[in-house]
Design an enzyme around this catalytic site. Structure first.
Site, PDB file in Angstrom:
ATOM      1  N   LYS A 116       0.824  -1.228   0.000  1.00  0.00           N
ATOM      2  CA  LYS A 116       0.000   0.000   0.000  1.00  0.00           C
ATOM      3  C   LYS A 116       0.842   1.254   0.000  1.00  0.00           C
ATOM      4  CE  LYS A 116       0.505  -1.835   4.135  1.00  0.00           C
ATOM      5  NZ  LYS A 116       0.218  -3.131   4.754  1.00  0.00           N
ATOM      6  N   GLU A 140      -4.757  -5.968  -5.403  1.00  0.00           N
ATOM      7  CA  GLU A 140      -5.965  -6.285  -4.620  1.00  0.00           C
ATOM      8  C   GLU A 140      -5.671  -6.437  -3.126  1.00  0.00           C
ATOM      9  OE1 GLU A 140      -9.524  -7.127  -5.907  1.00  0.00           O
ATOM     10  OE2 GLU A 140      -9.492  -6.444  -3.844  1.00  0.00           O
ATOM     11  N   VAL A 143      -5.356  -3.377   0.257  1.00  0.00           N
ATOM     12  CA  VAL A 143      -6.377  -2.881   1.198  1.00  0.00           C
ATOM     13  C   VAL A 143      -7.362  -4.015   1.449  1.00  0.00           C
ATOM     14  CG1 VAL A 143      -8.084  -1.076   1.671  1.00  0.00           C
ATOM     15  CG2 VAL A 143      -6.211  -0.602   0.093  1.00  0.00           C
ATOM     16  N   LYS A 216      -3.683   3.361   3.004  1.00  0.00           N
ATOM     17  CA  LYS A 216      -4.762   2.585   2.392  1.00  0.00           C
ATOM     18  C   LYS A 216      -5.897   3.499   1.927  1.00  0.00           C
ATOM     19  CE  LYS A 216      -3.696  -1.699   4.827  1.00  0.00           C
ATOM     20  NZ  LYS A 216      -3.816  -2.393   6.117  1.00  0.00           N
TER      21      LYS A 216
HETATM   22  N1  HSE Z   1      -0.305  -4.180   9.195  1.00  0.00           N
HETATM   23  C1  HSE Z   1      -1.420  -4.252   8.305  1.00  0.00           C
HETATM   24  C2  HSE Z   1      -2.697  -4.336   9.110  1.00  0.00           C
HETATM   25  C3  HSE Z   1      -1.255  -5.441   7.411  1.00  0.00           C
HETATM   26  O1  HSE Z   1      -2.636  -4.623  10.311  1.00  0.00           O
HETATM   27  O2  HSE Z   1      -3.782  -4.112   8.574  1.00  0.00           O
HETATM   28  C4  HSE Z   1      -2.259  -5.535   6.296  1.00  0.00           C
HETATM   29  O3  HSE Z   1      -2.134  -4.472   5.403  1.00  0.00           O
END
Ligand code: HSE
Length: 432
Positions: A116, A140, A143, A216
């Site tokens: 991301k 994909e 996010v 994100k």
């Molecule tokens: N560190 C991120 C989270 C991983 O906890 O959502 C997934 O993108």
């Protein structure tokens, strides 16, 4: 390019080819948690196969769970020269990921990434390059890692006339806040467990500081046509100041605190924030717990809600492999048509919302006096808690009607000055 395979439905296992065919050959960039999970999952079926992996130290001992027949190298040129069908970028961060993704696209090799940070900051230029070269660049898993929804909307642009995005997009912080509320564990213990389960970023400050969520949101804003939003232009707050008492009082007010991202379009700009917010229990996001994430897309034809696993190596690897199969078939999301220009930059402004306020101090005035002082700055309260002295110092909680951020900031600074240094925390609130 490999023979196209026909897939049979598979649940919880790697896709199986129904016809004997050459597996799709993957060159993997990175053998960390996500890269290793991709390698393991790909070797459970016959459809895809990791043939080579780029690592910093090829001689280092690797886990016994990794397939033995992967050629590890520190030389990206050698990896690309082996003519892979798809490159999977699992390095994370900007460099060398950006250079290597560019290099692969310039060589005409499709790329799949869950990065991301890379897509949020350089997605526009990389997608342009992919379109010029006529090769797919799919992301994909960047996010809601375990929820396939970006590709669906890229293929259905008319159904995707999205005007607002609201969601919980970080698995680690949702896991932490859920554990603090339901099991009453402290934030540090919950974070350690999230790290053990492989949810957290290599530097977990990116999770708890809100950076991962802001990135994100920037990916979503670009993907759903809001424009190019720089993560640094989004008001971003971490969850590090949230304590158990906040969650209890949010409960008394009929809701909870969740790490939220929000963006909506308004007159050529985007109003956005990423940070902990009060979410009333009438809002479906208040019921998204643990590592589950959700995004509500508000569109011309109504609201759409997508939810499911937001993080974790296994869920991420499964989504990546689906992208690999699509990419090997040449299925991109951006048209190579010149009528689709570079995603334009769009200005980001602060949203106007209600506020969930905690005021702490050793000699706080009566609630009515506080309400009058805040009211004199145009901040009107709709709920107030009784004083809470359980932490050895008095805390009071309030819910305000919507007002602009500078207004609440001024009101709380004035309260602090009038009360001999009370401290305040103001979280945004979502509507029902
Ligand atoms: N560190 C991120 C989270 C991983 O906890 O959502 C997934 O993108």
């Amino acid at each position: 390019m490999s023979t196209v395979v026909v897939l049979e439905p598979a649940c919880g296992i790697a896709p199986q080819a129904s016809a004997v065919s050459t597996p799709i050959r993957i060159a993997l960039l990175g053998l960390g948690q996500i890269g290793s999970a991709v390698a393991e999952l790909s070797h459970r079926g016959q459809t895809v196969r990791v043939t080579g992996a780029l690592v910093r130290t090829p001689g280092r001992a690797r886990g016994s769970h990794l397939p033995r027949d992967i050629a590890v190298t520190a030389n990206a040129d050698a990896l690309f020269a082996d003519d892979p069908d798809v490159v999977v970028e699992a390095l994370g961060g900007i460099e060398p990921a950006r250079t290597l993704v560019r290099d692969a696209l310039l060589r005409g090799i499709p790329v799949v990434t869950a990065n991301k940070s890379l897509i949020a900051r350089h997605g526009g230029e990389l997608l342009d390059l992919a379109a010029q070269r006529g090769v797919p660049l799919l992301y994909e898993a960047s996010v809601l890692a375990g929820v396939p929804f970006l590709g669906t909307f890229a293929r259905r642009p008319h159904a995707a006339a999205i005007t607002a995005i609201t969601g919980i997009v970080n698995g680690t912080t949702n896991y932490i806040l859920s554990s603090m509320r339901t099991e009453r564990v402290d934030g540090a213990t919950a974070l350690a467990e999230a790290q053990r389960r492989g949810f957290a970023e290599p530097d977990p400050r990116n999770d708890v500081g809100g950076i991962d969520a802001a990135e994100k949101l920037a990916v979503l804003a670009g993907h759903f046509g809001f424009g190019r939003v720089l993560p640094s232009s989004i008001e971003t707050t971490g969850i590090t100041e949230i304590v158990g008492l906040d969650l209890e009082h949010a409960g008394e007010f009929g809701g909870t605190v969740k790490a939220i991202v929000h963006a909506h379009r308004i007159a050529g700009s985007v109003r956005a924030f990423a940070g902990p917010a009060f979410v009333p229990s009438t809002n479906r996001l208040s019921h998204i717990d643990g590592v589950e994430n959700a995004v509500i897309l508000c569109g011309t034809y109504g609201d759409l809600c997508f939810s499911g696993p937001g993080a974790g190596p296994a869920a991420t690897a499964a989504t990546i492999l689906d992208d690999v199969i699509a990419a090997a078939r040449g299925e991109g999301w951006r048209s190579t048509d010149a009528r689709h220009p570079t995603i334009p930059d769009v200005p980001v402004e602060a949203a106007t919302t209600g506020w969930f306020v905690r005021i702490t101090g050793s000699s706080l005035p009566e609630g009515e006096e506080i309400a009058d002082l805040l009211g004199s700055h145009g901040v009107w309260l709709r709920r107030a808690s009784a004083p809470d002295t359980r932490q050895g110092i008095e805390s009071r909680y309030f819910l305000s009607y919507p007002c602009a951020k500078p207004r609440i900031d001024r009101a709380l600074a004035s309260l602090s000055a009038a009360t001999d240094g009370s401290t305040a925390l103001a979280l945004r609130t979502l509507e029902s």
